[in-house]
Design a protein around this motif. Structure first.
Motif, PDB file in Angstrom:
ATOM      1  N   CYS A 126      34.373  36.222  30.805  1.00  0.00           N
ATOM      2  CA  CYS A 126      33.502  37.395  31.242  1.00  0.00           C
ATOM      3  C   CYS A 126      32.303  37.277  32.242  1.00  0.00           C
ATOM      4  N   SER A 127      31.897  36.158  32.293  1.00  0.00           N
ATOM      5  CA  SER A 127      30.849  35.696  33.179  1.00  0.00           C
ATOM      6  C   SER A 127      31.450  35.967  34.618  1.00  0.00           C
ATOM      7  N   LEU A 128      32.439  36.184  34.849  1.00  0.00           N
ATOM      8  CA  LEU A 128      32.983  36.294  35.991  1.00  0.00           C
ATOM      9  C   LEU A 128      32.726  37.736  36.664  1.00  0.00           C
ATOM     10  N   SER A 129      32.452  38.464  35.604  1.00  0.00           N
ATOM     11  CA  SER A 129      31.716  39.886  35.986  1.00  0.00           C
ATOM     12  C   SER A 129      30.553  39.868  36.689  1.00  0.00           C
ATOM     13  N   PRO A 130      29.363  39.233  35.996  1.00  0.00           N
ATOM     14  CA  PRO A 130      27.993  39.344  36.831  1.00  0.00           C
ATOM     15  C   PRO A 130      27.992  38.424  37.892  1.00  0.00           C
ATOM     16  N   HIS A 131      28.839  37.493  38.076  1.00  0.00           N
ATOM     17  CA  HIS A 131      29.060  36.625  39.253  1.00  0.00           C
ATOM     18  C   HIS A 131      29.781  37.531  40.498  1.00  0.00           C
ATOM     19  N   ILE A 132      30.480  38.421  40.138  1.00  0.00           N
ATOM     20  CA  ILE A 132      31.047  39.402  41.140  1.00  0.00           C
ATOM     21  C   ILE A 132      29.858  40.304  41.519  1.00  0.00           C
ATOM     22  N   VAL A 133      29.184  40.944  40.450  1.00  0.00           N
ATOM     23  CA  VAL A 133      27.867  41.764  40.960  1.00  0.00           C
ATOM     24  C   VAL A 133      26.968  40.952  41.731  1.00  0.00           C
ATOM     25  N   LEU A 134      26.827  39.765  41.558  1.00  0.00           N
ATOM     26  CA  LEU A 134      25.765  38.847  42.280  1.00  0.00           C
ATOM     27  C   LEU A 134      26.323  38.813  43.802  1.00  0.00           C
ATOM     28  N   GLU A 151      28.279  40.837  45.321  1.00  0.00           N
ATOM     29  CA  GLU A 151      28.292  42.295  45.944  1.00  0.00           C
ATOM     30  C   GLU A 151      26.823  42.510  46.253  1.00  0.00           C
ATOM     31  N   SER A 152      25.979  42.177  45.248  1.00  0.00           N
ATOM     32  CA  SER A 152      24.440  42.445  45.550  1.00  0.00           C
ATOM     33  C   SER A 152      23.991  41.983  46.849  1.00  0.00           C
ATOM     34  N   GLY A 153      24.302  40.446  47.307  1.00  0.00           N
ATOM     35  CA  GLY A 153      23.651  39.862  48.327  1.00  0.00           C
ATOM     36  C   GLY A 153      22.574  39.187  47.535  1.00  0.00           C
ATOM     37  N   ILE A 186      43.315  47.136  39.620  1.00  0.00           N
ATOM     38  CA  ILE A 186      43.114  45.829  39.935  1.00  0.00           C
ATOM     39  C   ILE A 186      43.143  45.151  41.396  1.00  0.00           C
ATOM     40  N   ALA A 187      44.407  45.638  41.866  1.00  0.00           N
ATOM     41  CA  ALA A 187      44.554  45.289  43.451  1.00  0.00           C
ATOM     42  C   ALA A 187      43.719  45.748  44.276  1.00  0.00           C
ATOM     43  N   ARG A 188      42.991  46.923  43.982  1.00  0.00           N
ATOM     44  CA  ARG A 188      41.781  47.562  44.845  1.00  0.00           C
ATOM     45  C   ARG A 188      40.627  46.632  44.841  1.00  0.00           C
ATOM     46  N   VAL A 189      40.209  46.235  43.452  1.00  0.00           N
ATOM     47  CA  VAL A 189      39.130  45.390  43.099  1.00  0.00           C
ATOM     48  C   VAL A 189      39.088  43.917  43.848  1.00  0.00           C
ATOM     49  N   ALA A 190      40.621  43.466  43.474  1.00  0.00           N
ATOM     50  CA  ALA A 190      40.646  42.096  44.023  1.00  0.00           C
ATOM     51  C   ALA A 190      40.681  41.976  45.588  1.00  0.00           C
ATOM     52  N   ALA A 191      40.849  43.078  46.012  1.00  0.00           N
ATOM     53  CA  ALA A 191      40.619  43.040  47.672  1.00  0.00           C
ATOM     54  C   ALA A 191      39.526  42.950  48.307  1.00  0.00           C
ATOM     55  N   ARG A 192      38.472  43.175  47.108  1.00  0.00           N
ATOM     56  CA  ARG A 192      36.876  43.165  47.897  1.00  0.00           C
ATOM     57  C   ARG A 192      36.692  41.952  48.267  1.00  0.00           C
ATOM     58  N   PRO A 193      36.076  41.721  49.564  1.00  0.00           N
ATOM     59  CA  PRO A 193      35.640  40.539  49.841  1.00  0.00           C
ATOM     60  C   PRO A 193      34.575  39.779  48.978  1.00  0.00           C
ATOM     61  N   ALA A 194      33.756  40.384  48.410  1.00  0.00           N
ATOM     62  CA  ALA A 194      32.908  40.040  47.217  1.00  0.00           C
ATOM     63  C   ALA A 194      33.632  39.363  46.098  1.00  0.00           C
TER      64      ALA A 194
END
Length: 202
Positions: A10-18, A20-22, A182-190
């Protein structure tokens, strides 16, 4: 700041947010099976609870719950619109989603990953999860993301948790809205950056 994570957890979630945040951060692997860091440190000496995610700020303050961590991060970069403003109706809807994902989906998967869990209990858990995922699929009708057209921290959390289905025999291919999400989110560069950083994408 430092984020302690375990690949695919589940830590992948904040990893993604970080990502995305820059924001500037250090990601440190803390495998949930061994609880030993790459340098040999016992993870329990850093986080007595032993689980991930765990966020350590530069001043030593810590957060150890994913929904709290992702909201904190989002509020550091309001221009990224990763969470609606505090005090708004939309923020409470975001919190509703974070709680639903955490209690109805995230914890719903726990029996399926638990060693020694009886097969009958796993089937009961699967049935309940499929029911909840069907409901989420309906909620995504006509929307790109949970809150509408804007990606938020709740989307990162749902992406991670819903993705666990493939590891425990839950097929969501018939849930068209959720599969497209899921496919849409997976395609995001971050998101791809975070997956790559955790060794989940080559």
């Amino acid at each position: 700041m430092k984020l302690y994570y375990s690949p695919g957890a589940c830590s992948l979630s904040p990893h993604i947010v970080l990502k995305e945040s820059g924001l500037t951060f250090e990601a440190i692997a803390a495998p949930t099976k061994t609880h030993t860091l790459a340098d040999g440190t016992d993870y329990y000496t850093i986080n007595p609870l032993g689980y991930v995610p765990f966020l350590v700020l530069d001043d030593g303050r810590t957060l150890h719950e994913g929904p709290a961590i992702v909201q904190y991060l989002a509020d550091l970069v309001p221009n990224k619109q990763l969470a609606p403003a505090n005090g708004t109706w939309e923020r409470y809807k975001l919190q509703e989603w974070l709680n639903t994902i955490g209690t109805e989906l995230h914890k719903g998967f726990s029996p399926l990953f638990a060693p020694g869990m009886p097969a009958e209990a796993k089937e009961i858990a699967k049935t309940r999860l499929i029911s909840r995922l069907n409901w989420v699929d309906g909620e995504l009708t006509g929307k790109d993301y949970l809150m509408g057209s804007t990606f938020t921290v709740a989307d990162a959390y749902l992406f991670v948790v819903a993705g666990w289905g493939k590891h425990v025999g839950i097929d969501i291919s018939g849930l068209n809205n959720l599969s497209a999400f899921i496919a849409r989110v997976a395609a995001r560069p971050a998101v791809q950056d975070a997956l790559r950083a955790e060794g989940l994408l080559t």
